[in-house]
Design an enzyme around this catalytic site. Structure first.
Site, short mmCIF file in Angstrom:
data_model
loop_
_atom_site.label_atom_id
_atom_site.label_comp_id
_atom_site.label_asym_id
_atom_site.label_seq_id
_atom_site.Cartn_x
_atom_site.Cartn_y
_atom_site.Cartn_z
CE LYS A 32 -1.80 1.57 4.08
NZ LYS A 32 -1.50 2.95 4.26
CG ASN A 33 2.33 2.77 3.52
OD1 ASN A 33 1.45 2.96 3.16
ND2 ASN A 33 2.92 2.47 4.89
CB CYS A 131 -5.72 10.31 11.62
SG CYS A 131 -3.96 9.70 11.78
NE ARG A 136 -0.02 10.42 10.04
CZ ARG A 136 -0.36 9.23 9.69
NH1 ARG A 136 -1.34 8.55 10.00
NH2 ARG A 136 0.90 8.86 8.60
CG ASP A 321 2.64 1.34 9.64
OD1 ASP A 321 2.26 2.46 10.42
OD2 ASP A 321 2.80 1.47 8.39
NE ARG A 413 -6.68 4.18 5.54
CZ ARG A 413 -5.81 4.60 6.53
NH1 ARG A 413 -6.04 4.22 7.94
NH2 ARG A 413 -4.51 4.72 6.13
C1 UD1 Z 1 4.18 6.78 6.49
C2 UD1 Z 1 3.22 5.60 6.26
C3 UD1 Z 1 2.68 5.20 7.19
C4 UD1 Z 1 3.81 5.14 8.57
C5 UD1 Z 1 4.62 6.09 8.71
C6 UD1 Z 1 5.94 5.90 9.69
C7 UD1 Z 1 2.41 6.08 3.98
C8 UD1 Z 1 1.41 6.13 2.97
N1 UD1 Z 1 2.13 6.00 5.26
O1 UD1 Z 1 3.38 7.73 6.95
O2 UD1 Z 1 1.94 3.83 7.23
O3 UD1 Z 1 3.25 4.75 9.95
O4 UD1 Z 1 5.21 6.68 7.45
O5 UD1 Z 1 6.55 4.84 9.33
O6 UD1 Z 1 3.59 5.69 3.58
N2 UD1 Z 1 5.97 14.37 11.04
C9 UD1 Z 1 6.11 15.91 11.22
N3 UD1 Z 1 6.30 16.82 10.42
C10 UD1 Z 1 5.93 16.54 8.96
C11 UD1 Z 1 5.94 15.06 8.62
C12 UD1 Z 1 5.92 14.32 9.53
O7 UD1 Z 1 6.47 16.18 12.38
O8 UD1 Z 1 5.89 17.31 8.18
C13 UD1 Z 1 6.05 13.37 11.82
C14 UD1 Z 1 4.85 12.84 12.17
O9 UD1 Z 1 3.86 13.54 12.93
C15 UD1 Z 1 5.27 11.33 12.79
C16 UD1 Z 1 6.70 11.31 12.22
O10 UD1 Z 1 7.13 12.37 11.72
O11 UD1 Z 1 5.44 11.54 14.33
C17 UD1 Z 1 6.73 10.23 10.85
O12 UD1 Z 1 5.86 10.57 9.97
P1 UD1 Z 1 6.26 10.21 8.41
O13 UD1 Z 1 7.16 9.59 8.37
O14 UD1 Z 1 5.87 11.68 7.74
O15 UD1 Z 1 4.71 9.26 8.10
P2 UD1 Z 1 3.92 9.43 6.94
O16 UD1 Z 1 4.62 9.63 5.52
O17 UD1 Z 1 2.78 10.12 7.26
#
Ligand code: UD1
Length: 463
Positions: A32-33, A131, A136, A321, A413
């Site tokens: 998925k990711n 969420c 996030r 995850d 999902r």
């Molecule tokens: C992706 C995965 C999700 C997984 C996560 C962490 C997809 C579609 N989803 O989510 O399944 O749980 O990686 O492995 O690939 N953060 C910030 N600022 C930002 C972006 C992120 O502070 O601009 C923080 C988030 O709140 C979180 C951490 O960084 O605490 C990691 O988030 P991130 O790696 O961005 O996760 P996603 O890409 O949303």
């Protein structure tokens, strides 16, 4: 996830009769990711993109709807092995706006910003908000896009980004965000000059994205390491790409085998992507054999797992995850496990539900102390989010008696035909429309008394 498409449909519940040892073979779906950012990347090119091994998931369907609304042509086919093939052509894009309702459906729509800016010079999305697993933020996405030259305006719930042209630059991420790394790679592909992303996330799905983009004609190097270099190109073509297997789905089936004391063979797995999970499960005593060449894992276990401590971290650390699923295993392990969630702020939504099943878990902030019990007991539960839902299904499979799980739409999902595939391993898992009516068990086992009997028994539990 703020809103789900499923909330408009009749509610579905899963009925799980625990105590069956899972046995058999399961083929792991495409990740998925990996497919989600690649679908966003199709916006970068007017060439046709063909993806094979695509999982039929709700998040993929949401992304498909977004692409169609932007003006892309999307077509599903079935590959020779029965898996999904998705053809996308974004030759004619008629919009740069991702509507709020679709952003609400799926947070990942944020990474359409980079590709839309790259191709059209503008993008409009809405703030994804928090969420079920906590706030996030998207500051790393926006800061990186601004460094590439985009002007970003935030008005209420809308974010508008514009750039006459994007210019390559050096970006240092404060945290190795998966989504921000992907978004910025995609924005940089058509930028002028070279972009370097430091402290980049290293997840295998980012490597898959790099491979796909390079097939289209992009010049991206370094994915899988913490520095990624992108040399901008003027335009991209089309390509065909096979999606990597879903390591989280694989990990979930591994725990399903271990928690039920079963024996399951997983096909279409890349064991290297699961090293942290395999190491932890082995530490718990679970027997795992790997055939890396054949892309097969065998998981076998027949006694009580041992307690193990672990902490979630960005890849190659233990994946957040998989935290809920492995916590379900720890709940029935011999001894006390200390689990630290360091990626997300609030990812213990499964804890109160596991406690309802008899688990002994105490949390403080991001730490959970899990004192294993011999057996959990089936209960009526709520799945608060995707992976927490998966953990509750696993706990239900191991529990004594019947579990009725609400919030099945979360599972859709991220897991393709989840209960059907669990049933193929011998699990007694049935879907129930709610409120139940005669014959409403979907895909239920034809029992002696037929579906009506199954339905009323399930209704009795839930009531
Ligand atoms: C992706 C995965 C999700 C997984 C996560 C962490 C997809 C579609 N989803 O989510 O399944 O749980 O990686 O492995 O690939 N953060 C910030 N600022 C930002 C972006 C992120 O502070 O601009 C923080 C988030 O709140 C979180 C951490 O960084 O605490 C990691 O988030 P991130 O790696 O961005 O996760 P996603 O890409 O949303």
């Amino acid at each position: 996830m703020a809103r789900m498409a499923g909330s408009r449909r009749p509610e579905q519940r899963l009925v799980i009769e625990g105590g069956v040892r899972l046995k058999g073979t399961v083929r792991v779906s495409g990740a998925k990711n990996a497919i989600l950012p690649m679908l966003a990347a199709t916006v970068l090119t007017s060439g046709e993109c063909v993806f094979t091994g695509v999982p039929r998931l709700r998040d993929v369907a949401v992304m498909e709807t977004i692409l169609r609304r932007l003006g892309a042509a999307v077509r599903w086919e079935t590959g020779p092995d029965g898996t999904g093939v998705l053809r996308v052509s974004a030759r004619n894009l008629s919009s740069h706006r991702v509507s709020e309702d679709l952003m609400g459906e799926m947070r990942s729509s944020i990474f359409l910003m980079g590709p839309l800016l790259g191709r059209l010079g503008r993008a409009r999305v809405s703030t994804p908000g928090g969420c079920a697993i906590g706030p996030r933020p998207i500051d790393q996405h926006l800061r990186g896009l601004a460094a590439l030259g985009a002007t970003i305006r935030q008005q209420g719930a809308h974010i508008e980004a514009e750039a006459a042209s994007l210019e390559g630059t050096e970006i240092h991420l404060d945290i190795p965000s998966v989504g921000a790394t992907e978004n910025l790679i995609m924005a940089a592909v058509l930028a002028r000059g070279t972009t370097v992303i430091r402290n980049a996330a290293r997840e295998p799905e980012i490597v898959d994205l790099q491979n796909f983009l390079n097939r289209l004609g992009a010049r991206v190097r370094g994915a899988g390491r913490d520095t990624i270099r992108i040399d901008g190109v003027r335009r991209l073509g089309g390509a065909e790409h096979a999606i990597i297997p879903d390591r989280i789905e694989a990990g979930t089936f591994m725990v399903a085998a271990a928690i039920t004391g079963g024996e399951v063979i997983l096909e279409n797995v890349i064991p290297e992507h699961l090293e942290a999970v395999i190491a932890k499960l082995r530490e718990a005593g679970v027997g795992i054999t790997e055939d890396r060449e054949a892309m097969v894992l065998r998981v076998r276990w027949s006694s009580r797992p041992r307690a193990t401590d672990f902490k979630t971290l960005p890849y190659p650390g233990f994946p957040t995850d998989m935290q809920p699923q492995v916590m379900a295993l720890a709940a029935v392990a011999d001894g006390t496990s200390v689990i630290t969630e360091s990626v997300f702020e609030q990812r213990f939504g499964h804890v109160p539900e596991l406690i309802r099943m008899g688990a002994r878990i105490k949390t403080e902030g991001r730490i959970a102390v899990v004192e294993g019990v011999e057996r959990l007991t089936g209960a009526a539960l709520d799945a608060p989010d995707l992976r927490a839902g998966a953990a509750l299904v696993l706990a239900g499979l191991a529990a004594r008696g019947r579990t009725v799980l609400r919030g099945v739409n979360h599972l859709e999902r991220g897991y393709e035909r989840f209960e059907e595939r669990l049933r193929s391993l011998g699990a007694r898992v049935y879907r129930l429309a709610w409120p139940p009516s005669v014959g409403s068990v979907a895909g239920g086992r034809p029992s002696e008394g037929g579906q009506a009997e199954e339905t009323s028994r399930a209704a009795w539990v839930a009531g």
